[in-house]
Write an enzyme that holds these catalytic residues in place. Sequence first.
Site, mmCIF file in Angstrom:
data_model
loop_
_atom_site.group_PDB
_atom_site.id
_atom_site.type_symbol
_atom_site.label_atom_id
_atom_site.label_comp_id
_atom_site.label_asym_id
_atom_site.label_seq_id
_atom_site.Cartn_x
_atom_site.Cartn_y
_atom_site.Cartn_z
ATOM 1 N N ASN A 212 48.041 -14.857 8.079
ATOM 2 C CA ASN A 212 47.422 -14.454 9.147
ATOM 3 C C ASN A 212 46.790 -12.973 8.728
ATOM 4 O O ASN A 212 47.310 -12.459 7.915
ATOM 5 C CB ASN A 212 48.057 -14.531 10.482
ATOM 6 C CG ASN A 212 49.446 -13.771 10.372
ATOM 7 O OD1 ASN A 212 49.423 -12.521 10.160
ATOM 8 N ND2 ASN A 212 50.474 -14.571 10.430
ATOM 9 N N ASP A 281 54.371 -20.200 11.791
ATOM 10 C CA ASP A 281 54.835 -21.568 12.427
ATOM 11 C C ASP A 281 55.073 -22.573 11.449
ATOM 12 O O ASP A 281 55.685 -23.374 11.508
ATOM 13 C CB ASP A 281 54.242 -21.735 13.436
ATOM 14 C CG ASP A 281 54.420 -20.552 14.651
ATOM 15 O OD1 ASP A 281 55.476 -19.857 14.797
ATOM 16 O OD2 ASP A 281 53.450 -20.300 15.455
ATOM 17 N N LYS A 291 48.151 -24.242 -10.394
ATOM 18 C CA LYS A 291 47.201 -24.246 -9.668
ATOM 19 C C LYS A 291 46.643 -25.357 -9.364
ATOM 20 O O LYS A 291 46.105 -26.259 -10.150
ATOM 21 C CB LYS A 291 45.884 -22.963 -10.308
ATOM 22 C CG LYS A 291 44.865 -22.717 -9.547
ATOM 23 C CD LYS A 291 43.861 -21.870 -10.138
ATOM 24 C CE LYS A 291 42.628 -21.829 -9.371
ATOM 25 N NZ LYS A 291 41.486 -21.626 -10.298
ATOM 26 N N PHE A 326 57.300 -10.040 20.526
ATOM 27 C CA PHE A 326 55.825 -9.852 20.795
ATOM 28 C C PHE A 326 55.393 -11.179 21.004
ATOM 29 O O PHE A 326 55.930 -12.175 20.639
ATOM 30 C CB PHE A 326 55.176 -9.244 19.373
ATOM 31 C CG PHE A 326 55.202 -7.950 19.355
ATOM 32 C CD1 PHE A 326 56.517 -7.102 19.228
ATOM 33 C CD2 PHE A 326 54.080 -7.172 19.397
ATOM 34 C CE1 PHE A 326 56.282 -5.791 19.087
ATOM 35 C CE2 PHE A 326 53.930 -5.679 19.333
ATOM 36 C CZ PHE A 326 55.443 -4.948 19.217
ATOM 37 N N LYS A 340 57.959 -17.380 26.543
ATOM 38 C CA LYS A 340 58.497 -16.898 25.242
ATOM 39 C C LYS A 340 59.878 -16.086 25.427
ATOM 40 O O LYS A 340 61.039 -16.243 25.013
ATOM 41 C CB LYS A 340 57.618 -16.090 24.378
ATOM 42 C CG LYS A 340 56.443 -17.053 23.786
ATOM 43 C CD LYS A 340 55.503 -16.400 22.861
ATOM 44 C CE LYS A 340 54.631 -17.412 22.483
ATOM 45 N NZ LYS A 340 53.193 -16.633 21.866
ATOM 46 N N LYS A 344 63.301 -17.751 24.665
ATOM 47 C CA LYS A 344 63.671 -16.852 23.049
ATOM 48 C C LYS A 344 65.152 -16.081 23.587
ATOM 49 O O LYS A 344 65.509 -15.057 22.906
ATOM 50 C CB LYS A 344 62.781 -16.166 22.212
ATOM 51 C CG LYS A 344 61.694 -17.310 21.608
ATOM 52 C CD LYS A 344 60.767 -16.720 20.823
ATOM 53 C CE LYS A 344 59.701 -17.706 20.356
ATOM 54 N NZ LYS A 344 59.052 -17.333 19.140
#
Length: 398
Positions: A212, A281, A291, A326, A340, A344
């Site tokens: 990301n 995730d 490859k 976060f 969350k 958590k």
Amino acid sequence: MSLINKKIVLGVTGAISAYKALELTRLFVKEGAIVLPVMTKAAAEFITPLSLSTLAKSPVYGGGGGLFELTQGSRISHIELAQASDLICVAPATANFIGKAASGIADDLLTTIVMAACAPVLVAPSMNTRMWENPIVAANVERLKAAGYLFVGPAEGELACGTSGRGRLAPVDDIVEAAIDALSVKDLAGEKVLVTAGPTREPIDPVRFVSNSSSGRMGYAIAAAAKRRGAEVVLISGPTHLCCPPGVTTVKAATAQELYDACAGYFPQSTIVVMSAAVADYRPVKSFPHKVKKEAGSLSVEMERTADVLKHMGKRKKKGQVLVGFALETENMEANARKKLDEKDLDLVVANSPAGLDSEMNQVTIIDKKGGAEPLQPMKKDLLADIILDRVVRLKRG
Ligand code: CTP
């Protein structure tokens, strides 16, 4: 912590590296500091007061060789300069300056200011290696350290005299960092802070991965701020282009599994954990050893779940440990972030949108266990880092 409106007396002494004081001045001013430059007579042989004064946007004091040079028509006295400043930074500092300061000699404006200082004094030495290693210079440095003077550098490298070794002025960025450090309140002294930052990369084959666009800036800013505030800091970082924050133990972790393993090692002894990494995730079930060659038709990559590192830590949290997560949300930010926090077992969650991912700025809402939600203005990540740590300190103090 920033240098905004901090008054810094920048003492410049007569070393060849005096020209670097110009760049240092520029950086201090860019950070928002009010720079009051003071030159020795020898420094004025290397750089002109005009350059220094232009960059500092302030008159230059000293440089003419007189003892004070401030009396005639001057609005500020050497005592005022010494006492009105938040920090005195001497860069470059010669062996001569160090020797005088260590011996209590005040025979020019700069040494007089240093002797009268209430503010911390940060010294950035610059000299030939043999001078730096001279036992008398070393003893002078120790004497100043024992009296509470702070030092940054010197660094190793090529020296103006043609030799190579320790004695170069510390990089100007390091001097700025040391100045911010010197001015920071040490309200996290004794804390062991674990921070994660950046993205993870889940390999498909040796050249491709799922990842990301997290830059890692937020976590790096938190790690640097916690270090400045006196904590012992471990930063577990995914792949980023950022420099390791000085004084922070930085551990590289490329994948979610590596990040999990590294966190498992450091979590038990940590008193504060800030999990800002953008952990993948899912990862490809199979990572090809070679490859993947293109073929006609489409390609499917089967993905499996990674471990939720923060959730694992939440389950193992002990009394006294503060856990900050976060939450990256594109919709229903507060409700999703609060979910969350509960799932958590977090103490705080910092909710933000993807706009902050690859940016120097971020706009967040800090949500706590008691139902509080504090929306903050968009701001630079280094300022936000201190606000997040302020909230952690507040929680710790109950
Ligand atoms: N996190 C983690 N391990 C994961 C995924 C996320 O430790 N495998 C942490 C992140 O570092 C962050 C918090 O969990 O502190 C929330 O991450 P976020 O990506 O916002 O949410 P997810 O828990 O992944 O949930 P979702 O993808 O459904 O929004």
